[in-house]
Design a protein around this motif. Structure first.
Motif, PDB file in Angstrom:
ATOM      1  N   LYS A 174       0.823  -1.033  -0.087  1.00  0.00           N
ATOM      2  CA  LYS A 174       0.110  -0.137  -0.037  1.00  0.00           C
ATOM      3  C   LYS A 174       0.857   1.363   0.064  1.00  0.00           C
ATOM      4  O   LYS A 174       1.847   1.302   0.625  1.00  0.00           O
ATOM      5  N   ALA A 175       0.259   2.379  -0.683  1.00  0.00           N
ATOM      6  CA  ALA A 175       1.032   3.512  -0.644  1.00  0.00           C
ATOM      7  C   ALA A 175      -0.045   4.567  -0.121  1.00  0.00           C
ATOM      8  O   ALA A 175      -1.072   4.891  -0.948  1.00  0.00           O
ATOM      9  N   GLY A 176      -0.172   4.754   1.231  1.00  0.00           N
ATOM     10  CA  GLY A 176      -1.000   5.514   1.729  1.00  0.00           C
ATOM     11  C   GLY A 176      -2.171   4.576   2.079  1.00  0.00           C
ATOM     12  O   GLY A 176      -2.230   3.436   2.627  1.00  0.00           O
ATOM     13  N   ALA A 177      -3.616   5.081   1.548  1.00  0.00           N
ATOM     14  CA  ALA A 177      -4.923   4.307   1.334  1.00  0.00           C
ATOM     15  C   ALA A 177      -4.679   3.454   0.212  1.00  0.00           C
ATOM     16  O   ALA A 177      -5.763   2.648   0.151  1.00  0.00           O
ATOM     17  N   SER A 178      -3.873   3.670  -0.871  1.00  0.00           N
ATOM     18  CA  SER A 178      -4.119   3.091  -2.054  1.00  0.00           C
ATOM     19  C   SER A 178      -3.236   1.527  -2.105  1.00  0.00           C
ATOM     20  O   SER A 178      -2.261   1.580  -1.592  1.00  0.00           O
ATOM     21  N   ALA A 179      -3.749   0.761  -2.594  1.00  0.00           N
ATOM     22  CA  ALA A 179      -3.064  -0.439  -3.033  1.00  0.00           C
ATOM     23  C   ALA A 179      -2.063  -0.383  -4.294  1.00  0.00           C
ATOM     24  O   ALA A 179      -2.251   0.253  -5.187  1.00  0.00           O
ATOM     25  N   VAL A 180      -0.850  -1.141  -4.063  1.00  0.00           N
ATOM     26  CA  VAL A 180      -0.078  -1.142  -5.090  1.00  0.00           C
ATOM     27  C   VAL A 180      -0.044  -2.783  -5.661  1.00  0.00           C
ATOM     28  O   VAL A 180       0.106  -3.622  -4.749  1.00  0.00           O
ATOM     29  N   ALA A 181      -0.097  -2.709  -6.733  1.00  0.00           N
ATOM     30  CA  ALA A 181       0.115  -3.960  -7.508  1.00  0.00           C
ATOM     31  C   ALA A 181       1.354  -4.624  -7.243  1.00  0.00           C
ATOM     32  O   ALA A 181       2.367  -4.064  -7.465  1.00  0.00           O
ATOM     33  N   ALA A 182       1.436  -6.067  -6.915  1.00  0.00           N
ATOM     34  CA  ALA A 182       2.472  -6.756  -6.654  1.00  0.00           C
ATOM     35  C   ALA A 182       2.489  -7.955  -7.609  1.00  0.00           C
ATOM     36  O   ALA A 182       1.459  -8.899  -7.501  1.00  0.00           O
ATOM     37  N   THR A 183       3.651  -8.205  -8.337  1.00  0.00           N
ATOM     38  CA  THR A 183       3.604  -9.517  -9.159  1.00  0.00           C
ATOM     39  C   THR A 183       4.336 -10.482  -8.431  1.00  0.00           C
ATOM     40  O   THR A 183       5.811 -10.227  -8.175  1.00  0.00           O
ATOM     41  N   THR A 184       4.141 -11.507  -8.234  1.00  0.00           N
ATOM     42  CA  THR A 184       4.868 -12.535  -7.320  1.00  0.00           C
ATOM     43  C   THR A 184       5.851 -13.499  -8.118  1.00  0.00           C
ATOM     44  O   THR A 184       5.399 -13.884  -9.520  1.00  0.00           O
ATOM     45  N   TYR A 185       6.992 -14.048  -7.785  1.00  0.00           N
ATOM     46  CA  TYR A 185       7.767 -14.833  -8.663  1.00  0.00           C
ATOM     47  C   TYR A 185       8.239 -16.056  -7.592  1.00  0.00           C
ATOM     48  O   TYR A 185       8.596 -15.987  -6.555  1.00  0.00           O
ATOM     49  N   ALA A 186       8.087 -17.284  -8.160  1.00  0.00           N
ATOM     50  CA  ALA A 186       8.486 -18.460  -7.466  1.00  0.00           C
ATOM     51  C   ALA A 186      10.033 -18.655  -7.771  1.00  0.00           C
ATOM     52  O   ALA A 186      10.655 -18.341  -9.084  1.00  0.00           O
ATOM     53  N   ARG A 187      11.048 -19.048  -6.917  1.00  0.00           N
ATOM     54  CA  ARG A 187      12.526 -19.210  -7.263  1.00  0.00           C
ATOM     55  C   ARG A 187      12.666 -20.708  -7.235  1.00  0.00           C
ATOM     56  O   ARG A 187      12.162 -21.425  -6.297  1.00  0.00           O
ATOM     57  N   ASP A 188      13.226 -21.214  -8.112  1.00  0.00           N
ATOM     58  CA  ASP A 188      13.556 -22.621  -8.373  1.00  0.00           C
ATOM     59  C   ASP A 188      14.843 -22.601  -9.134  1.00  0.00           C
ATOM     60  O   ASP A 188      15.365 -21.908  -9.517  1.00  0.00           O
ATOM     61  N   THR A 189      15.357 -23.987  -9.080  1.00  0.00           N
ATOM     62  CA  THR A 189      16.762 -24.351  -9.786  1.00  0.00           C
ATOM     63  C   THR A 189      16.560 -25.102 -11.062  1.00  0.00           C
ATOM     64  O   THR A 189      15.797 -25.967 -11.071  1.00  0.00           O
ATOM     65  N   VAL A 190      17.061 -24.849 -11.874  1.00  0.00           N
ATOM     66  CA  VAL A 190      16.929 -25.480 -13.309  1.00  0.00           C
ATOM     67  C   VAL A 190      17.796 -26.851 -13.378  1.00  0.00           C
ATOM     68  O   VAL A 190      19.023 -26.899 -13.268  1.00  0.00           O
ATOM     69  N   GLY A 191      16.937 -27.892 -13.462  1.00  0.00           N
ATOM     70  CA  GLY A 191      17.587 -29.316 -13.353  1.00  0.00           C
ATOM     71  C   GLY A 191      17.968 -29.629 -15.033  1.00  0.00           C
ATOM     72  O   GLY A 191      18.940 -30.393 -15.025  1.00  0.00           O
ATOM     73  N   ALA A 192      17.235 -29.195 -16.013  1.00  0.00           N
ATOM     74  CA  ALA A 192      17.654 -29.749 -17.313  1.00  0.00           C
ATOM     75  C   ALA A 192      16.903 -28.704 -18.290  1.00  0.00           C
ATOM     76  O   ALA A 192      15.981 -27.834 -17.856  1.00  0.00           O
TER      77      ALA A 192
END
Length: 219
Positions: A174-192
């Motif tokens: 939030k910024a004051g009373a206004s919502a701020v958009a958030a984009t989430t990311y998973a963290r993982d290890t590349v196997g192949a």
């Protein structure tokens, strides 16, 4: 009208032994066209013969078809080279951690997990909620004020056995009373890495598969 020269050309239509597949296809197309043109000229109405404009138009048609075949061949060759280049780049990611779209944290044997998120704009309050697979809140903590852009977070379960192998997380900003958009990311290890239908895919240690172009960051 004599057709001897044209007939001779049509008869000698076999491609050279060293010709490429593209060259053979082009010669075969020209061979079929010339045979049809010869047959048309041999069976034309003597009172209404083909004029030069008609012959020229038909020659232009075969040239257009040949040009399109060459263009398609060139595009396919470029796509193959691009896929091969991506495969080489993807191979260098094996063993590396990446951020991909998602809201999960894979936990190690100590109950530790890491993830990331983007904020659309500056926020003066950012809250993280960690949830189990049923949606129940396991933990809640504040990150304080954060600028717009990419941020990383870590979490450790008090009871690794109770948390399991994976949890979900939720960002509220939030910024004051206004919502701020958030984009989430998973963290993982590349196997192949693998190629499927001409595109590169990454097989993740957590069991998922994502397209190469879905990777948001390499850590």
């Amino acid at each position: 009208m004599s057709t001897a020269a044209i007939s001779s050309t049509a008869a000698g239509s076999n491609a050279p032994a060293g010709a490429t597949a593209s060259t053979k296809n082009e010669l075969n197309a020209q061979d079929r066209f010339l045979k049809m043109l010869v047959a048309q000229m041999q069976n034309q109405d003597p009172l209404n013969p083909l004029d030069n404009a008609q012959v020229t138009s038909q020659m232009a048609q075969i040239n257009t078809v040949t040009g399109i075949e060459k263009l398609n061949g060139g595009i396919n060759a470029m796509l193959l080279q691009l896929t091969q280049a991506q495969a080489l780049q993807g191979a260098s990611l094996v063993g590396r951690d990446v951020l991909v779209p998602g809201d999960t944290m894979r936990l190690n044997d100590k109950g530790e997990g890491r993830a990331g998120f983007d904020l659309a704009s500056k926020a003066d309050k950012v809250t993280v909620e960690v949830l189990d697979q049923s949606g129940a809140v396991l933990d809640r903590f504040e990150l304080g004020a954060l600028d717009a852009g990419r941020h990383y977070l870590g979490w450790k379960a008090e009871d690794a056995d109770e948390a399991g192998d994976e949890v979900r997380f939720r960002i509220t900003a939030k910024a004051g009373a206004s919502a701020v958009a958030a984009t989430t990311y998973a963290r993982d290890t590349v196997g192949a890495v693998s190629t499927s239908r001409g595109s590169l895919e990454l097989d993740l240690a957590g069991g998922g598969t994502v397209a190469y172009n879905q990777v948001k960051a390499v850590i």
